[in-house]
Write an enzyme that holds these catalytic residues in place. Structure first.
Site, PDB file in Angstrom:
ATOM      1  N   PRO A  23       0.838  -1.213   0.000  1.00 42.64           N
ATOM      2  CA  PRO A  23       0.000   0.000   0.000  1.00 42.64           C
ATOM      3  C   PRO A  23       0.868   1.257   0.000  1.00 42.64           C
ATOM      4  CG  PRO A  23       0.039  -0.977   2.191  1.00 42.64           C
ATOM      5  CD  PRO A  23       0.805  -1.908   1.306  1.00 42.64           C
ATOM      6  N   ASP A  30       5.660   2.778   2.449  1.00 42.65           N
ATOM      7  CA  ASP A  30       4.799   1.626   2.708  1.00 42.65           C
ATOM      8  C   ASP A  30       3.889   1.965   3.895  1.00 42.65           C
ATOM      9  OD1 ASP A  30       3.652  -0.799   3.362  1.00 42.65           O
ATOM     10  OD2 ASP A  30       5.491  -1.960   3.144  1.00 42.65           O
ATOM     11  N   HIS A  31       2.582   2.032   3.638  1.00 45.99           N
ATOM     12  CA  HIS A  31       1.637   2.443   4.673  1.00 45.99           C
ATOM     13  C   HIS A  31       1.439   1.376   5.743  1.00 45.99           C
ATOM     14  CE1 HIS A  31      -0.845   5.533   6.157  1.00 45.99           C
ATOM     15  NE2 HIS A  31      -1.370   5.942   5.022  1.00 45.99           N
ATOM     16  N   ARG A  32       1.924   0.150   5.517  1.00 46.08           N
ATOM     17  CA  ARG A  32       1.852  -0.866   6.563  1.00 46.08           C
ATOM     18  C   ARG A  32       2.815  -0.543   7.706  1.00 46.08           C
ATOM     19  NH1 ARG A  32       3.020  -6.003   2.835  1.00 46.08           N
ATOM     20  NH2 ARG A  32       4.700  -4.545   2.294  1.00 46.08           N
ATOM     21  N   PHE A  49       4.527   2.903   7.976  1.00 47.68           N
ATOM     22  CA  PHE A  49       4.663   4.319   8.298  1.00 47.68           C
ATOM     23  C   PHE A  49       3.340   5.048   8.102  1.00 47.68           C
ATOM     24  CE2 PHE A  49       8.634   2.976   6.028  1.00 47.68           C
ATOM     25  CZ  PHE A  49       9.380   2.733   7.192  1.00 47.68           C
TER      26      PHE A  49
END
Length: 415
Positions: free
Chosen positions: A206, A385-387, A389
């Site tokens: 993501p 990476d939104h997982r 940060f």
């Protein structure tokens, strides 16, 4: 003396690889240094060379298979003993079977799977023949290696099909309109590897993006002054080297950015790295690669420039190894030499962020009194990476990078 050729171990962490391509055919002789095969891992496609002269007797693993390290994949002889006078086709249709037409524009059929998700091993020709005869490959017993289904197996299954299950008649199809194609070519192994890895990264990671500008008038002046000292023998400093140094300083100040996601959610894990490695995108004659600069966060600027230049030369000469792609959570991709303001990049598989660097632009900005002032700005886009940060953490990292670029004398100090 007949010997076995096994799947090589190309890196410390390599446990298996895809046998992407055979460059030598059974019965063909080769000399020391000739490329025998191409092995593809998650990081790189590597050409495997012969270490002595010989003759390839047979291949026991076909191209396209995933093979564990140390598994025998072929037999060869140093003196030609045991070699067949000419290679035989891997398989041939039965004498009475009509050949299956395959045109240049035919698309390969996807590999079939069983109801439990297990992949059915079969040759491309067998899949096409099964489609034409209406044979369910899940009901066919393969006679090839590891139960691989061949054309002869499909035709035998068609002949022994119960009378109560007649073969389905092909449906009438509207004539296909062929689109004119100037040229159709197969991608290189490196291109295919990059396409597969980046497609997976864009699909599974993501991404979110943060864009900003750094005012680099002082940075460009510092670079020019450093490079004007031609008698020191020190390496020339490029804008890429300065950006790498700024990213390294920011990474040292924010070690929480030196993390990667491992595995599939929800059962994945967060891996904290501690070496300050940074990937560096390099344009080569074979395509774009991103080897890792070891310990970049702790390197003085001159040493960083020297090691980055060495890594670039090895990349362009095709001398990178699997180990050159291990580690690192962030990559720097500088396209500023190609006249682009911003570049939004895809995160490299196995990492958690990438910094896209654009060209230096001259723009007018208002000063405190509202008067226009000429500035030199560098466009930056951080893909994260939104997982791992959120926007606040990633923005703090980007702002630290910008601070390093806008106050460049800090980059000359020891990290």
């Amino acid at each position: 003396m007949v010997r076995e050729l096994v799947m090589p171990k190309l890196g410390l962490t390599m446990t298996e690889g895809v046998l992407a391509e055979w460059r030598v055919s059974p019965g063909q002789s080769f000399r020391s240094g000739d490329v025998l095969l191409v092995v593809e891992t998650d990081k790189i496609a590597s050409e495997v060379e012969a270490d002595s002269d010989g003759v390839l007797i047979e291949t026991t693993i076909p191209a396209g298979e995933t093979v564990a390290v140390g598994t025998p994949i072929a037999r060869w002889s140093a003196d030609g003993a045991g070699a067949a006078p000419a290679p035989e086709p891997a398989e041939a249709p039965a004498a009475k079977a009509a050949p299956t037409p395959v045109t240049a524009n035919a698309r390969p059929l996807p590999a079939p799977v069983r109801t439990n998700g297990e992949r059915i091993l079969s040759t491309p020709l067998a899949r096409r023949r099964a489609e034409g005869l209406g044979v369910d490959l899940a009901m066919v017993a393969g006679s090839g290696p590891r139960g691989r289904i061949k054309v002869a197996d499909v035709e035998m299954a068609a002949q022994t099909r119960p009378a109560t299950q007649p073969a389905p008649q092909p449906e009438a199809q509207a004539p296909k309109i062929e689109t004119p194609v100037a040229e159709r070519s197969k991608p290189t192994t490196l291109q295919a590897t990059a396409a597969r890895r980046l497609t997976a990264a864009k699909r599974d990671v993501p991404h979110f993006y943060l864009a900003a500008e750094a005012e680099v008038t002082e940075l460009a002046a510092l670079r020019d002054r450093l490079n004007a000292d031609t008698e020191s023998g020190l390496p020339r400093i490029s804008m890429t080297h300065l950006v790498l140094a700024a990213v390294g300083r920011a990474l040292a100040a924010m070690p929480e950015m030196d993390r990667v996601w491992d595995g599939e959610p929800p059962g994945g894990a967060i891996l904290a790295l501690d070496r300050g490695d940074i990937g560096m995108a390099v344009d080569t004659p074979r395509g774009l690669v991103a080897p890792v600069l070891r310990g970049a966060a702790a390197l003085p600027l001159d040493r960083l420039a020297a090691e980055a230049a060495s890594l670039t030369r090895r990349a362009r000469d095709g001398r990178l190894t699997e180990e050159d792609f291990q580690g690192g959570a962030v990559t720097v991709s500088n396209a500023g030499m190609h006249n682009v303001t911003y570049m939004t990049s895809i995160i490299n598989p196995g990492q958690s962020s990438i910094l896209g660097v654009g060209s230096v632009r001259s723009v007018f900005r208002p000063d405190a009194a509202g008067a226009p002032v000429l500035k030199r700005e560098l466009g930056l886009v951080l893909s994260a990476d939104h997982r791992l940060f959120d926007g606040v953490t990633a923005l703090a990292f980007l702002n630290r990078i910008i601070a390093g670029l806008e106050r460049p004398l800090r980059l000359l100090r020891a990290p």
